[in-house]
Design a protein around this motif. Structure first.
Motif, PDB file in Angstrom:
ATOM      1  N   GLN A 179      45.465  50.823  63.285  1.00 52.78           N
ATOM      2  CA  GLN A 179      45.085  51.099  64.665  1.00 52.78           C
ATOM      3  C   GLN A 179      45.287  49.887  65.575  1.00 52.78           C
ATOM      4  N   ASN A 180      45.516  48.715  64.979  1.00 52.73           N
ATOM      5  CA  ASN A 180      45.734  47.491  65.758  1.00 52.73           C
ATOM      6  C   ASN A 180      47.143  46.933  65.594  1.00 52.73           C
ATOM      7  N   TRP A 181      48.065  47.764  65.145  1.00 48.71           N
ATOM      8  CA  TRP A 181      49.418  47.249  64.928  1.00 48.71           C
ATOM      9  C   TRP A 181      50.082  46.772  66.211  1.00 48.71           C
ATOM     10  N   GLY A 223      30.491  55.342  59.207  1.00 44.82           N
ATOM     11  CA  GLY A 223      29.980  54.825  60.465  1.00 44.82           C
ATOM     12  C   GLY A 223      30.954  53.972  61.235  1.00 44.82           C
ATOM     13  N   ALA A 224      32.137  53.701  60.692  1.00 47.89           N
ATOM     14  CA  ALA A 224      33.098  52.839  61.383  1.00 47.89           C
ATOM     15  C   ALA A 224      33.892  53.640  62.408  1.00 47.89           C
ATOM     16  N   ALA A 225      34.292  52.977  63.478  1.00 48.53           N
ATOM     17  CA  ALA A 225      35.050  53.631  64.541  1.00 48.53           C
ATOM     18  C   ALA A 225      36.361  54.177  63.997  1.00 48.53           C
ATOM     19  N   GLY A 226      36.657  55.414  64.347  1.00 51.25           N
ATOM     20  CA  GLY A 226      37.894  56.044  63.933  1.00 51.25           C
ATOM     21  C   GLY A 226      37.817  56.802  62.624  1.00 51.25           C
ATOM     22  N   TYR A 227      36.656  56.769  61.971  1.00 50.51           N
ATOM     23  CA  TYR A 227      36.513  57.415  60.669  1.00 50.51           C
ATOM     24  C   TYR A 227      35.457  58.516  60.721  1.00 50.51           C
ATOM     25  N   SER A 228      35.517  59.327  61.762  1.00 49.58           N
ATOM     26  CA  SER A 228      34.512  60.378  61.946  1.00 49.58           C
ATOM     27  C   SER A 228      34.534  61.388  60.805  1.00 49.58           C
ATOM     28  N   CYS A 229      35.711  61.647  60.247  1.00 51.28           N
ATOM     29  CA  CYS A 229      35.807  62.612  59.151  1.00 51.28           C
ATOM     30  C   CYS A 229      34.987  62.143  57.950  1.00 51.28           C
ATOM     31  N   ALA A 230      35.140  60.854  57.581  1.00 48.35           N
ATOM     32  CA  ALA A 230      34.379  60.317  56.459  1.00 48.35           C
ATOM     33  C   ALA A 230      32.890  60.288  56.778  1.00 48.35           C
TER      34      ALA A 230
END
Length: 504
Positions: free
Chosen positions: A322-324, A465-472
């Motif tokens: 996401q930070n590439w 709980g990390a940003a971008g990992y709503s599925c998990a």
């Protein structure tokens, strides 16, 4: 009271009976506001535990514990109806990392992170600094001997790292030799169970990250009847030595660098760093060589950036897709000798005030499993890794470490993980996780018979709980909070950004 511990090594199971834990289980517990400013809002307490569980009548030590009471209206209603979930023990991994900050809500400095998740509404979040770390006492503080992580050391640097490891082991053993045989994953799990008993809980649920997954698996093996629900996020494999597990980080970082170089080549019209992945990879090596000869002084937050620093940063940048775009700008400026913006944000680590990382404990726990004694094993593997895996941690775990020179033995063999308590557990793993490679999490899930959340095409670590990992996060909440049976899930992580043309 008699407590039975089953310690298994290889194919032989040894049942050991330990008595005398009543005084630990029945000790009074005094909760007070945590004294550290950065733990404001949490309650803290010290719990007394035996140094040696085989001789609980002997010396005692303390483990520092924090608590955030269940916060939500849902929790109050559940408690009133007798359906409240209870306590959830949380651990960030390590080994050697303190945990008491984890029940805090996440703040801009990255401290805490679980206190604003749904789990905090229905569970009391309990975090314990593992024995020897953080606020636990005594703290095995040997940080002054931590070696610099050089991905590709030359011959002189290799000898320097070897000498540092030998000196660190000797000094730490002289200062803490009476403690270190009892600083182990098994004893930390037993400390957790003492805390559970002191809290008056018949069982606990568990959420552990990284090495914390091994700790949770060992707890469930030793105390299967005490484990309720368990989530093992970014898991380590159930078998193998610590050295074998940690050396797998270098190939995992290389896999992410390979993905990143493909992306850069696909956008050569934007960055001009190479028309194919091989050309981009060659450019990265050229930049590293240039920085080794002439370090850059203007990289925000890093100070002088040499070749070793670039190699390490490059491996870390590549794993976070996401930070590439940011990583591409970083490489472009170095490759083209362009200045960095003056308003770059320097690195900040305010959590260091909590002493979260205890190098002596890391190196002590590493010695739970055997290390090679033949110096040629280290030298040949270091040469191989320096060539094959130049970016990321590289050779860090292939060079001699403290355990190479250890003259002491652990008090007991390592625990062989058993899946009896984990039929409805959940393992969470990213496909390109560079710290705990996917294959290890997959092996643990299969070994335990647990369900697995797979985040595809992603190099993240510590996903709940990390940003971008709503599925998990949603899958974990459905299990821990809503009580749904865990299921195998496959979903995507954060999206790869569109390339952004660098601005001089």
């Amino acid at each position: 009271m008699t407590t039975l511990f089953v310690v298994v090594s290889g194919a032989q199971a040894v049942a050991e009976t330990h008595t005398g834990l009543d005084r630990f289980h029945e000790q009074p517990l005094t909760w007070e506001p945590c004294p550290e400013t950065l733990l404001e809002g949490l309650e803290c307490a010290d719990v007394q535990v035996p140094l040696d569980y085989a001789a609980p009548e002997g010396r005692t030590i303390t483990v520092a514990v924090s608590r955030a009471r269940a916060s939500g209206e849902q929790s109050s209603r559940a408690q009133a109806s007798g359906e409240r979930r209870g306590t959830l023990f949380v651990n960030p991994g390590g080994p050697g990392i303190s945990a008491r900050h984890m029940p805090l809500p996440e703040n801009p400095q990255g401290i805490g992170g679980l206190g604003d998740q749904r789990i905090a509404q229905v569970y009391d979040l309990i975090a314990m600094d593992p024995r020897g770390t953080g606020g636990s006492s005594p703290r095995i503080a040997c940080e002054e001997h931590a070696a610099p992580p050089l991905p590709r050391p030359d011959e002189a640097e290799y000898e320097q790292l070897t000498d540092l490891a030998r000196e660190g082991e000797r000094d730490c053993q002289e200062r803490f030799g009476n403690l270190r045989p009892h600083v182990s994953t098994a004893n930390t799990a037993r400390d957790m169970d003492v805390v559970r008993a002191v809290l008056g809980e018949d069982s606990l649920s568990y959420l552990g990250f990284s090495y914390g997954t091994t700790l949770g698996a060992v707890y469930g093996t030793l105390f299967p009847e005490r484990l309720d629900r368990a989530v093992l996020d970014s898991a380590m494999p159930p078998e193998g030595t610590h050295r074998e597990q940690y050396t797998q980080m270098a190939p995992a970082h290389t896999a992410n660098v390979d993905r990143f170089t493909v992306w850069l080549a696909e956008h050569d019209d934007v960055y001009g760093l190479g028309e194919d992945a091989e050309e981009v990879h060659g450019l990265l090596l050229e930049v590293s060589d240039r920085l080794a000869a002439d370090p850059r002084e203007d990289v925000p937050g890093w100070g002088p950036l040499d070749g070793h620093g670039f190699d390490a940063i490059m491996g870390d940048h590549a794993r976070y897709q996401q930070n590439w775009d940011v990583a591409a700008d970083f490489v472009w400026r170095l490759a083209n000798d362009e200045p960095f913006p003056e308003n770059g944000t320097p690195r900040m680590d305010p959590i260091a005030e909590l002493n979260p990382y205890t190098h002596g404990v890391l190196m002590t726990v590493m010695c739970e499993t055997p290390w090679p004694t033949d110096p040629e094993v280290y030298r040949s593997e270091t040469a191989e890794f320096a060539q094959a895996h130049p970016f990321g941690p590289g050779t860090f775990w292939t060079v001699p470490q403290w355990c190479t020179f250890a003259g002491w033995e652990p008090a007991e063999p390592p625990v062989e993980i058993d899946g009896e308590a984990f039929d409805d557990a959940l393992v969470v793993q990213a496909e390109f996780d560079a710290q705990t490679p996917y294959e290890g999490g997959e092996a643990l899930a299969e070994h335990l018979g647990a369900a697995m959340v797979t985040v595809t095409d992603d190099g993240g670590h510590g996903l709940y709980g990390a940003a971008g990992y709503s599925c998990a996060t949603e899958a974990v909440d459905a299990y821990l909070v809503d009580g749904h049976a865990p299921e195998d899930v496959s979903c995507a992580g954060p999206a790869i950004p569109e390339p952004i043309p660098p601005l001089p």
